[in-house]
Design an enzyme around this catalytic site. Structure first.
Site, PDB file in Angstrom:
ATOM      1  N   LYS A 182      -8.779  -9.145  -6.501  1.00 53.49           N
ATOM      2  CA  LYS A 182      -9.201  -9.888  -5.301  1.00 53.49           C
ATOM      3  C   LYS A 182     -10.679  -9.663  -5.059  1.00 53.49           C
ATOM      4  CE  LYS A 182      -7.703 -10.255  -0.430  1.00 53.49           C
ATOM      5  NZ  LYS A 182      -6.786  -9.682   0.578  1.00 53.49           N
ATOM      6  N   SER A 237      -3.959 -12.674   3.120  1.00 56.42           N
ATOM      7  CA  SER A 237      -5.216 -13.188   2.650  1.00 56.42           C
ATOM      8  C   SER A 237      -5.412 -13.075   1.132  1.00 56.42           C
ATOM      9  CB  SER A 237      -6.359 -12.436   3.325  1.00 56.42           C
ATOM     10  OG  SER A 237      -6.268 -11.078   3.030  1.00 56.42           O
ATOM     11  N   SER A 276      -1.253  -8.818   3.996  1.00 53.94           N
ATOM     12  CA  SER A 276      -2.034  -9.706   3.128  1.00 53.94           C
ATOM     13  C   SER A 276      -1.648  -9.727   1.666  1.00 53.94           C
ATOM     14  CB  SER A 276      -3.519  -9.334   3.212  1.00 53.94           C
ATOM     15  OG  SER A 276      -3.969  -9.540   4.522  1.00 53.94           O
TER      16      SER A 276
END
Lengths: 179, 511, 523
Positions: free
Chosen positions: C76, C171, C195
């Site tokens: 990420k 997220s 997330s």
């Protein structure tokens, strides 16, 4: 089915959960016309906590501007949302800083293991001068000017500080820049 | 400055104002690396060369506590008779400034590492600096925190340059309660703290290098009434200026109030050129540091002999008792020892410790000379130190080293030269021409006349030339003897041992 | 091959049936084909191929570093990667190239993993849809699956698809989409309020949130320091355990990692759940829960019961306050963590140079989106001297109550809790953006968020398809530092659930339609 078997407590949970959830997502459930929820909403509307003074204060502390009314509204909603905390009885409860509060802090030996990477550090900076980071040619907070009150010296106004702080007018103008 | 103290005392015993002075002192911790990162601590280095990713606040970097900094704070706390908090916490203090990359400083606001101590300090008063006054100041707290970087203004090119070498260096903030009342006290308290820190080694506390920074909180009030509004005075980089700044501010406040004005709760800076304090323009609006617990540092736990856990590695344990046992002799202890060991006066030991390096110098001289330490002390303090002060030199910069002085004193002890000759020689030596005492003595022909008959002849000659005085002495006026001695001295160009001269004269007079 | 589990591929690599370079190239190719998913911000093609080459050399010498050697992984874009742009999907860090690797990234690289790219997210990980980043939203691969298409009507025309595509959750939506669409075998996400688990549930993959303190956060650009953990996204539970084994353990660079030794484990292949006690928290049955998810949840409970496990209802009485509590603590920490972004040492810097103060303010105005700025302002409000006790300390107290709820339940004999992960399956993007970020997050985080408050490990397992043919995930929450037990239960459940594989052909057809090229990637 599990659902049926436990229907008794489910129903109770459902209605209790419903009102809780309604309050928990203020503004979210637009399609829900539950009058109970609307009543709760009204109860929670505070007397205006958000004053111009507070907005200015926050903007200065955070160096982030609200930009427009939406921003202010967002803050008001956030406060309103947070006010629900006061329903909880926390008497005798200690605040929790971290889930690791029972563990003791790791200590490292006093050895030199880092540093000496000036180039790497300066690489990511937009403005540098020689081996320094460069900031705008004034300083926050530390402007000084002399108001001579000491009786030992004949008064002559000397400007000993370098730079004046941004005045309120400047502050307003850069806020306006964004609009 | 010291006479001012007496004036103040006098002044305040009559006038209705009581000044109140508290201090916040930041001492840089003497460690190899910084408090939360592994970059080096060093005063002079190329810009931004002693900066780690964490110091530059690169996102994703985390603080890791340096054990040495903890030990330094514990040592300091113990030396100041504080209670050491076995659990202390770290917090973030938020404000924006170019030399604070993270936008917050890690400090210990809620629960610092040490609290409730006290510091005894001494200072000289009186015309001859011979009266010692000892006072006490309470230590409110000692906390660990980060130092900030440095910003340099280059007005010529209209630039502000940021050097983060100092960012993240460990600091101990020592807060002294407002128990002091004037500049002399403040300076003396800080001096004592400085000596303690240097003795412990927890900080080198050199003010000129910014290793010890003092902010003074000053207010005045009428006795019996609540404390007045206080101002904070910053930018004090020497003990002398500390005293000046504090005294100036006290005066300023008194005058302001007596003229019907008010004191603002503001921050002022000391302008050492003008000798006054100047307001620093406050940020419009109030400051709010929005303290918040530092989430990346769990609580700091310290142990003592009783609570020592079995299963934690040695490196992870800071044992308060272990540190207590190994504390070196503090200055107060050293002073007592000097008095006991050498028979000198307390005010002498005070001066010896007060001047950097003087104690070592004195002890070196004592070791190398046969002269009684009680006499040596006079030479070290009154004579040598006097000259050094005149030339504005530190003990380390003294043109006369301890061996030299010892040699000189030995000459005196062996009666090769007189006391006044020795003083003369010392004065010359302090000019720094690099000669030895013996060389100087020979050069100036200051050797005492040892020859008994030579002296005898001279005395006889003087007596014969001053019959009147001889009569007077024989008549009973002993004081005139000194005149005769003086005349002999003049005749011999001061190369006569006054004691011998006196003996000879007396013998002759009694014949 | 791309659909295989980590260990299978690892074996294939060892046996030479496929080479690291081939594997890497296939993944890169698939990434290009599935570009419209917008799962990746940066594709590190050159470095990946180089790493693959190195791996190949090792395999040839018979000196592979372990199970992850040569395996393409994605990270990420809020993890620092040395020499590789790390943006957090924000203008503030666009162009920022960290000079160091996050510890977890380094650990992956040390094991020979091939870093294939940095994945998309909500700006600074604030959001639950991966829609609020400067590089645009992430599309859920299931939007293009046969399963979804079949269930959702016959319209397969491009325009409709484009307007009806679904969010990936957030997220860590980019990472979840990357794993889900087979472009990598594992991905790192972060989990602060759900997330990792939320997008895992929406994208039909396994999303593991380890215990707080088990995995190093050094190099993870923080959102809420006291709750963030690196998250692991894989296609099966065994893979998650493998990756955890590489990442977990004390890091001297992160003072919030525990010093206890960690022993990597392998999950048993034969699992008997009859010795476990599964707790069902009654407060998690809330009105917003979709009937489908509820049905899946109860079916799961039945499954355990029928296998002999003890399934009981438990109570976590302060559940309803966790969102509010999180809101206060999260915004406060955000306000603090974002204070470092001033343009001086790195990141975006405004041209407005009148004074330091105005430069900072302008930089932050230009660099942060509304969501971030809103949270900074709220957070600062709660930290003000006059509000600190009322809000921040109060929230900390409520946090303790929430954490105690779990402690009490676990102390009463419950091994693992079983809850839904999300309220419902993934919604179309156009619907998602109708509500503001905070409201959405408050709703979507409701089941996942309490585990962050209490620091407990939790994992989302893809369970079944909804009526629309979209993944529904269920969550297991375990005792602190008991990942072995947690994942054992999860693995058993995974076997029972037999969640279908994403049928990608439609997605590839979609890509074909876009690019007029027929590419067959699967052998």
């Amino acid at each position: 089915m599990w659902a049926l078997r436990n229907s008794g407590c489910l129903c109770a949970a459902w209605s209790w959960g419903r009102s809780r959830l309604a309050r928990g997502t203020a503004g979210g459930r637009q399609t829900d016309q539950n009058p109970e929820w609307q009543l709760e909403e009204q109860k929670l509307l505070p007397q205006k906590k958000v004053t111009m003074e507070l907005l200015d204060h926050l903007e200065r502390l955070a160096l982030v501007d609200f930009r427009n009314w939406e921003g202010v509204e967002r803050l008001e909603k956030a406060i309103q949302f947070a006010d629900q905390l006061h329903e909880v009885n926390t008497e005798g409860i200690e605040p929790m800083d971290s889930v690791l509060e029972d563990r003791c802090l790791y200590l490292r030996e006093d050895n030199i293991t880092e540093g000496n990477c000036t180039k790497e550090l300066l690489q990511n900076a937009s403005q540098t001068a020689d081996e320094y980071f460069e900031s705008p040619p004034d300083s926050l907070q530390k402007a000084a000017f002399c108001k001579l009150r000491c009786s030992f010296f004949a008064g002559e106004n000397l400007v000993t500080g370098n730079i004046p702080l941004p005045k309120l007018e400047e502050h307003e103008s850069f806020l306006q820049d964004s609009n | 400055m010291h006479t001012n103290y007496m004036l103040f005392l006098l002044f305040f015993s009559v006038a209705p104002w009581r000044p109140v002075v508290g201090l916040e002192i930041h001492a840089q911790i003497n460690s190899n690396s910084k408090i939360f990162s592994g970059s080096q601590v060093q005063f002079i280095a190329p810009p931004n060369s002693l900066v780690s990713f964490f110091d530059a606040s690169l996102p994703g970097t985390l603080p890791v506590l340096n054990r040495r900094c903890v030990e330094a704070a514990v040592m300091t706390g113990l030396a100041l008779s504080c209670s050491i908090n076995k659990k202390s916490l770290f917090d973030r203090k938020h404000y924006f400034y170019a030399d604070l990359p993270a936008g917050y400083q890690i400090t210990q606001q809620r629960l610092p590492i040490a609290v409730n101590g006290n510091l005894s300090y001494t200072f000289c008063v009186g015309a001859k600096q011979s009266q010692l006054v000892t006072k006490n100041v309470r230590i409110k707290r000692i906390q660990l925190e980060q130092d900030s970087g440095k910003s340099l203004h280059n007005d010529a090119r209209s630039q502000t340059l940021i050097d983060l070498n100092r960012a993240g260096v460990g600091l101990m903030e020592v807060v002294m309660e407002p128990d002091m009342c004037c500049g002399v006290e403040a300076a003396a308290a800080v001096r004592e703290l400085q000596l303690i820190l240097q003795t412990l080694g927890s900080s080198q506390a050199i003010m000129a290098e910014g290793q010890l920074r003092v902010d003074a909180n000053v207010s005045v009030h009428h006795p019996g009434e609540p404390y007045g509004v206080r101002t904070e005075v910053k930018n004090i980089n020497s003990l002398r200026f500390l005293a000046k700044a504090v005294d100036y501010e006290i005066q300023r406040q008194i005058e302001e109030l007596e003229n019907g004005g008010t004191i603002l709760n503001e921050t002022r800076t000391f302008d050492y050129k003008l000798g006054c304090t100047i307001p620093m323009r406050d940020k419009e609006g109030k400051q709010d540091y929005r303290f918040m617990p530092e989430p990346n540092l769990p609580p700091l736990i310290l142990y003592d002999a009783k609570s020592l856990p079995a299963n934690i590695g040695d490196q992870q344990v800071v044992n308060i008792d272990w540190i207590q046992e190994r504390l070196p002799d503090l200055p107060s202890v050293k002073r007592v020892r000097l008095v006991e060991q050498y028979g000198i006066l307390p005010e002498h030991s005070f001066t010896l410790l007060n001047e950097d390096g003087l104690m070592e110098f004195f002890e070196d001289v004592v070791r190398e000379t046969q002269m009684n330490p009680k006499k040596v002390i006079g030479w070290v303090i009154s004579e040598l130190l006097g000259h050094l002060k005149q030339y504005d030199l530190t003990v380390k910069e003294s043109p006369v080293n301890s061996l030299s002085l010892a040699d000189l004193l030995n000459l005196l002890e062996r009666r090769v030269i007189s006391s006044s000759a020795a003083k003369q020689v010392l004065k010359e030596l302090c000019k720094g021409e690099g000669k030895t005492p013996l060389q100087m003595v020979k050069e100036k022909q200051l050797e005492l006349i040892q020859n008994q008959s030579e002296l005898d002849q001279i005395c006889q000659a003087v007596m014969e030339r001053h019959q009147e005085e001889v009569m007077e002495i024989k008549a009973g006026n002993r004081k005139v003897l000194n005149k005769l001695i003086g005349l002999v001295q003049r005749a011999t160009e001061r190369r006569a041992d006054p004691i011998l001269v006196k003996q000879i004269l007396e013998k002759k007079l009694s014949q | 091959m791309l659909r295989a589990a980590l260990r299978e591929v690892s074996t294939a690599l060892k046996e030479g049936r496929v080479s690291p370079t081939e594997l890497c190239q296939r993944c890169l190719s698939l990434i290009k084909t599935t570009k419209f998913l917008n799962a990746y911000i940066t594709v590190t093609e050159d470095t990946a191929l180089r790493q693959a080459e190195e791996s190949e050399k090792r395999y040839r010498r018979g000196q592979s570093l372990g199970d992850l050697d040569g395996i393409p992984v994605a990270v990420k874009d809020n993890f620092s990667t040395a020499g590789i742009e790390t943006t957090c999907a924000s203008n503030m860090l666009k162009g920022y190239i960290p000079p160091y690797n996050a510890t977890v990234v380094q650990k992956l690289l040390d094991q020979g993993a091939v870093l294939i790219g940095k994945t998309n997210l909500d700006e600074f990980a604030m959001g639950s849809g991966s829609t609020d980043g400067i590089f645009g939203p992430v599309r859920n691969p299931w939007s293009y699956s046969r399963q979804y298409k079949e269930k959702c009507g016959q319209n397969s025309r491009l325009e409709n698809e484009d307007s009806s595509w679904l969010i990936a959750g957030g997220s860590s939506g980019g990472s979840a989409a990357a794993v889900s669409s087979f472009t990598c075998f594992a991905a790192l996400g972060s989990d602060t309020g759900g997330s990792t688990r939320n997008p895992a549930a929406h994208c039909g993959v396994v999303g593991l949130k380890p215990t707080y303190g088990l995995v190093s956060r050094h190099g993870l650009i923080p959102l809420v320091n006291s709750m963030d953990v690196p998250g692991i996204l894989t296609r099966c539970v065994d893979d998650a355990a493998t990756v955890l084994g590489v990442l977990a353990g004390h890091d001297p660079k992160d003072s919030t990692t525990v010093q206890d030794p960690f022993n990597p484990f392998e999950l048993p292949s034969v699992i008997d759940v009859s010795k476990f006690c599964i707790g069902i928290p009654k407060e998690y049955h809330i009105p917003g829960l979709s009937s489908e998810t509820l049905a899946v949840w109860s079916k799961a409970a039945d499954l355990f019961e029928n296998a002999g496990a003890r399934v009981i209802e438990v109570s976590l009485p302060h559940t309803c306050y966790s969102i509010v509590c999180y809101h206060v603590l999260c915004t406060a920490e955000v306000a603090s963590n974002m204070a470092r972004f001033d343009g001086l040492e790195y990141g975006h810097r405004s041209n407005i140079d009148k004074s330091t103060e105005s430069m900072y303010a302008a930089t932050r105005r230009e660099g942060f989106n509304d969501v971030v700025r809103g949270r900074i302002l709220s957070g600062n409000y709660f930290l003000l001297k006059q509000n600190y006790e009322k809000y921040f300390i109060k929230a900390q107290k409520v946090r303790r109550l929430i954490a105690n709820d779990f402690v009490n339940v676990f102390n009463s004999g419950v091994d693992v809790l079983l809850t839904p992960t999300t309220l419902r399956d993934a919604v179309p993007y156009v619907e998602f953006i109708k509500e503001d970020n905070r409201t959405r997050s408050a709703q979507d985080d409701i089941f996942t968020q309490a585990a962050n408050m209490s620091g407990l490990p939790a994992v989302s397992i893809p369970t079944a398809l909804s009526e629309k043919g979209l993944p529904i995930g269920l969550q297991f929450v375990g005792h602190a530092f008991q990942e072995l037990q947690l994942l054992t239960v999860a693995k058993w459940f995974e076997k029972q659930a037999k969640f279908p594989i994403l049928q990608l052909q439609e997605m590839l057809d979609h890509a074909d339609a876009l690019s007029h090229q027929k590419i067959s990637l699967f052998s």
